[in-house]
Write an enzyme that holds these catalytic residues in place. Structure first.
Site, mmCIF file in Angstrom:
data_model
loop_
_atom_site.group_PDB
_atom_site.id
_atom_site.type_symbol
_atom_site.label_atom_id
_atom_site.label_comp_id
_atom_site.label_asym_id
_atom_site.label_seq_id
_atom_site.Cartn_x
_atom_site.Cartn_y
_atom_site.Cartn_z
ATOM 1 N N GLY A 233 32.150 98.746 -23.214
ATOM 2 C CA GLY A 233 31.887 98.996 -24.797
ATOM 3 C C GLY A 233 31.726 100.681 -24.930
ATOM 4 O O GLY A 233 31.334 101.158 -25.769
ATOM 5 N N LEU B 41 37.429 113.708 -24.467
ATOM 6 C CA LEU B 41 38.459 113.066 -24.359
ATOM 7 C C LEU B 41 38.609 112.348 -25.928
ATOM 8 O O LEU B 41 39.580 112.328 -26.422
ATOM 9 C CB LEU B 41 38.785 112.054 -23.534
ATOM 10 C CG LEU B 41 38.646 112.569 -22.243
ATOM 11 C CD1 LEU B 41 38.852 111.090 -21.037
ATOM 12 C CD2 LEU B 41 40.166 113.417 -21.805
ATOM 13 N N ASN B 42 37.500 111.820 -26.446
ATOM 14 C CA ASN B 42 37.712 111.347 -27.762
ATOM 15 C C ASN B 42 36.171 111.449 -28.406
ATOM 16 O O ASN B 42 35.120 110.929 -28.011
ATOM 17 C CB ASN B 42 37.927 109.744 -27.603
ATOM 18 C CG ASN B 42 37.898 108.997 -28.566
ATOM 19 O OD1 ASN B 42 37.271 109.355 -29.722
ATOM 20 N ND2 ASN B 42 38.722 107.833 -28.864
ATOM 21 N N GLN C 234 28.401 107.011 -27.501
ATOM 22 C CA GLN C 234 28.018 106.902 -26.393
ATOM 23 C C GLN C 234 26.579 107.685 -26.360
ATOM 24 O O GLN C 234 25.367 107.124 -25.863
ATOM 25 C CB GLN C 234 28.630 107.571 -25.145
ATOM 26 C CG GLN C 234 29.760 106.676 -24.517
ATOM 27 C CD GLN C 234 29.219 105.206 -23.904
ATOM 28 O OE1 GLN C 234 28.477 105.303 -23.075
ATOM 29 N NE2 GLN C 234 29.201 104.069 -24.715
ATOM 30 N N ALA D 60 35.565 107.588 -16.874
ATOM 31 C CA ALA D 60 36.328 108.487 -17.474
ATOM 32 C C ALA D 60 37.083 109.370 -16.596
ATOM 33 O O ALA D 60 38.241 109.556 -16.563
ATOM 34 C CB ALA D 60 35.646 109.031 -18.805
ATOM 35 N N GLU E 61 25.557 107.955 -19.566
ATOM 36 C CA GLU E 61 23.937 108.183 -19.223
ATOM 37 C C GLU E 61 23.309 109.195 -20.163
ATOM 38 O O GLU E 61 22.169 109.284 -20.308
ATOM 39 C CB GLU E 61 23.964 108.319 -17.863
ATOM 40 C CG GLU E 61 24.904 107.473 -17.151
ATOM 41 C CD GLU E 61 24.601 106.580 -15.852
ATOM 42 O OE1 GLU E 61 25.516 106.234 -15.068
ATOM 43 O OE2 GLU E 61 23.603 106.095 -16.061
HETATM 44 MO MO1 MOS Z 1 24.953 102.692 -14.845
HETATM 45 S S1 MOS Z 1 22.964 102.476 -14.870
HETATM 46 O O1 MOS Z 1 25.393 103.159 -13.423
HETATM 47 O O2 MOS Z 1 25.915 101.203 -15.255
#
Ligand code: MOS
Length: 750
Positions: free
Chosen positions: A472, A636-637, A644, A515, A711
């Site tokens: 996703g 990149l986008n 994210q 990425a 993250e």
């Molecule tokens: Mo992430 S918690 O390394 O999918």
């Protein structure tokens, strides 16, 4: 090095989007085969103890039921002698479904019903009775804190604390300003939209095609082959579409084991899908208790940082994450002591959940920094600026880039931080106290290893393939953009094939490294294709590229041309025709650059600014505004990148205010194993969220300048919310989530 960008850096809509919104993207359990059977798991109703008997008679005679599996009749698996190595392995003994009569955690599978229909399997499962000899469950991290221990086998060397530097205790004692407090964060559960599930399709020749919800098709494929002793040539695992995962899909789950086991045993295709309830019996973000002690001189310069973190693990594995080490590198300080321990609970093994470790550890550190700012009497943002450090003091290395000043500056400006009145409770509108808080975030900018294959056809079309996953995040799209850029074609002319174990090797999709890693592999594969193209072009008669080197050429409008003179070139179709080739395909690789990493650390950084409104009488908190300013190298986008960060911020608001696995510590059982009672932010909880990407050039973190975004968005958000609540109410709540009962417990505006 980079040419003027035509596709990379543009907000391209995700290329898998139309398939998803039209329902034509098929997820793991949306595949079928003739004669397919369905499995349903019976979860344990104790958290620890032994199974005395499993009464399966009624279920076995239920119409449509084919077989009921328990630990007493489970077919043998190669488990113990399996050569298989989990890419995300933990020290200890991985859970093996239906292995014996031991129950290790609430909801552990104790029986598995296979039937001709899902409904028959589910209804028969309800008829199974289990007699237990329950033990005494220990599930409260605060109570088990005194049993914590330093993990004897590190999961990763870098998860262990750095050597202490200076003399933190003495410096703490001598400093004029200090704070020292405990922070508790309750366990959280991943709740991706797609449930864990597996469809095993048995080919006529015995080959297995397995559609599996996972963040790593090749990891799952190796698991299946290792555990069941199957020929890797005859097993393909596919995860073309993954409906979220957040780290829960890094390790194979029992659905995969049970589906393959039954399929092989019964010689039928199989489908196993978990219920939402079962999702709560899997990996979780471990509950943790942390003590953070900070001291500063009169100007706010840090004199001592002490951070002691304890988080939960299971009886059978030593789950570990980097919770506290961030405190040794976030700010300049010469007296630092970090301690890290884990404590066993009678629960499922915790697992990586978005920014594992950092999300918890920086919640404590960044809340403590806010407390220190008030102790010193300076603005919380100013305190951070005064302690800025452009070096990783833990590892004594330089940092590849750290545009955190820009995050502070641009984020504060967009938020309007300068007009904040520092006094808690000083901003009020009617019944609502308004609070502004901020925090910083850090995550590692990592690369892993990956390969990708790029194929260029004579008509200019390009295909990209790699085992990489898109959970996703936008992997499809950014890989398509990188290929489109390299061949100067619109992204629509690129076909991206990912999410299958028989494609070029890629590690699990995690750590925010996809990425940077798969992107670099695609770029390298594209370069290799262009080099091969050039080699063929040179062989042509009177080739205008006869003397050109690979650095001197590029592709423009369907021709291989000299960078400095686009007139000199040859059409791709002519090169292919002259070489007699229908296409050119090459593989590219990516891996961390050891020479660079020996000298540098690479991190993403962020600054998060939050406004809350707290209802004085009801204690209800609304997060009305968030500005998240992120320094993550090259974007990149911007569209998928923003998504994210938005998702991370929403999840951070959940961490601050909502998410909490509620356990009845008398029984050790999870009480709120559904998303009605396990609260996550709903639309009404989310207001304005603004995402800024500051400019950051970094040619060391990865060859394509990318640092990763999966993250960093969550890190610091919970602290910023709690700091805003303090600013609004004058109340420091160090127990997360900050539910309204905690706000009402003591008087607002002391
Ligand atoms: Mo992430 S918690 O390394 O999918």
């Amino acid at each position: 090095m980079l040419h003027h960008s035509k596709v990379v850096g543009l907000p391209v809509s995700r290329i898998d989007g139309p398939l998803k919104v039209t329902g034509t993207a098929h997820y793991a359990t949306e595949h079928a085969a003739p004669g397919m059977l369905y499995g349903y798991v019976v979860p344990a109703t104790i958290a620890t103890g032994r199974i005395l008997a499993v009464h399966t008679h009624e279920a076995e005679s239920f119409p449509g039921v084919v077989k009921v599996y328990t630990h007493e009749n489970r077919p043998k698996a190669a488990f113990r002698d399996a050569k298989w190595k989990d890419e995300v392995a933990l020290p200890g003994h991985p859970f093996r479904p239906l292995e014996n009569d031991r129950v290790l955690f609430d909801g552990q599978p104790v029986a598995f019903v296979v039937a001709e229909s899902f409904e028959a399997a589910r209804d028969a499962a309800a008829l199974i009775r289990v007699d237990y000899a329950p033990g005494e469950a220990k599930t409260d991290i605060c109570a088990e804190r005194h049993n914590a221990y330093v993990p004897p086998v590190p999961r990763m060397p870098q998860f262990m604390p750095p050597k202490p530097r200076g003399d933190a205790e003495t410096a703490f004692g001598l400093a004029p300003h200090s704070v020292s407090n405990d922070y508790v964060i309750k366990g959280e559960h991943h709740n991706p939209m797609e449930l864990f599930g597996t469809t095993v399709i048995l080919g006529r020749d015995g080959d297995l095609t397995i559609h599996e919800k996972t963040q790593g098709s090749q990891n799952s494929q190796a698991y299946v082959c290792g555990v069941f002793g199957l020929d890797p040539e005859r097993v393909v695992v596919r995860n073309r579409f993954v409906g979220g995962a957040f780290g829960q899909g890094l390790r194979p789950k029992h659905n995969l084991f049970l589906a393959v086991m039954a399929s092989l045993d019964l010689n039928r295709s199989m489908k196993v899908e978990m219920s939402r309830r079962e999702m709560f019996y899997l990996t979780w973000r471990p509950s943790c208790v942390q003590t953070v002690s900070l001291a500063a001189d009169g100007e706010g310069h840090l004199q001592a940082v002490l951070h002691h973190a304890v988080h939960a693990t299971s009886r059978h594995e030593d789950y570990q994450e980097n919770v506290a080490n961030w405190s040794g590198l976030a700010y300049a300080c010469d007296n630092v002591k970090i301690e890290y321990e884990i404590a066993k609970l009678d629960m499922a093994t915790p697992g990586d959940m978005r920014a594992p470790g950092a999300a918890s550890g920086l919640t404590a550190l960044e809340a403590a920094m806010d407390e220190l700012a008030y102790a010193v009497g300076i603005d919380p943002l100013e305190l951070r600026i005064r302690n800025f450090v452009h070096r990783d003091q833990n590892q004594d290395k330089d940092i590849t880039s750290k545009a955190l000043h820009a995050c502070y500056r641009e984020g504060a400006e967009r938020f309007g931080w300068a007009s904040r009145s520092p006094e808690p409770g000083s901003m009020r509108e009617g019944n609502e106290l308004i609070g502004w808080g901020m925090a910083g975030g850090i995550w590692e900018a990592q690369m892993s290893q990956a390969e990708a294959r790029v194929r260029l056809f004579a008509d200019g079309r390009v295909t990209v393939s790699a085992a990489a996953s898109d959970i996703g995040t936008g992997t499809y799209t950014i890989l398509g953009q990188l290929a489109a850029e390299a061949f100067d074609i619109p992204v629509e002319r690129v076909t991206v094939a990912i999410g299958a174990s028989d494609l070029p090797k890629t590690g699990v999709e995690g750590g925010s490294w996809t990425a940077a890693t798969s992107g670099t592999a695609v770029q390298n594969a594209a370069k290799a294709v262009i080099k091969t193209l050039l080699d063929h072009a040179k062989n042509m008669e009177n080739s205008p590229l006869a003397d050109a080197s690979e650095e001197q050429v590029e592709i423009s409008e369907g021709r291989l041309v000299l960078e400095t003179n686009h007139q000199a070139g040859v059409a791709i179709s002519d090169i292919m025709a002259s070489a007699g080739l229908p296409f050119i395909a090459e593989t590219g690789k990516a891996a961390p650059d050891k020479a660079i990493m020996a000298k540098f650390s690479a991190y993403t950084h962020s600054a998060v600014f939050v406004e809350v409104r707290v209802d004085v009488e009801l204690g209800v908190v609304s997060v009305t505004r968030v500005v998240s300013a992120v320094a993550a190298g090259r974007i990149l986008n911007p569209k998928t990148a923003r998504s994210q960060i938005l998702g991370g911020v929403v999840m951070g608001i959940g961490m601050a205010l909502h998410e909490e696995g509620m356990i009845d510590h008398r029984s050790g059982r999870i009480m709120n194993h559904n998303i009605a009672e396990y609260h996550i932010p709903a639309h009404a909880d989310i207001h304005d969220i603004e995402v800024l990407f500051v400019e950051e050039d970094d040619d060391k973190a990865s060859p394509i300048g990318v640092k990763g975004l999966g993250e960093i968005g969550i890190v610091g958000v919970a602290a910023a919310v709690s700091n805003a609540i303090f600013h609004a109410t004058g109340k420091r709540i160090r127990h997360f989530p900050i539910t309204l009962d905690k706000i009402l417990e003591s008087e607002i505006n002391p």
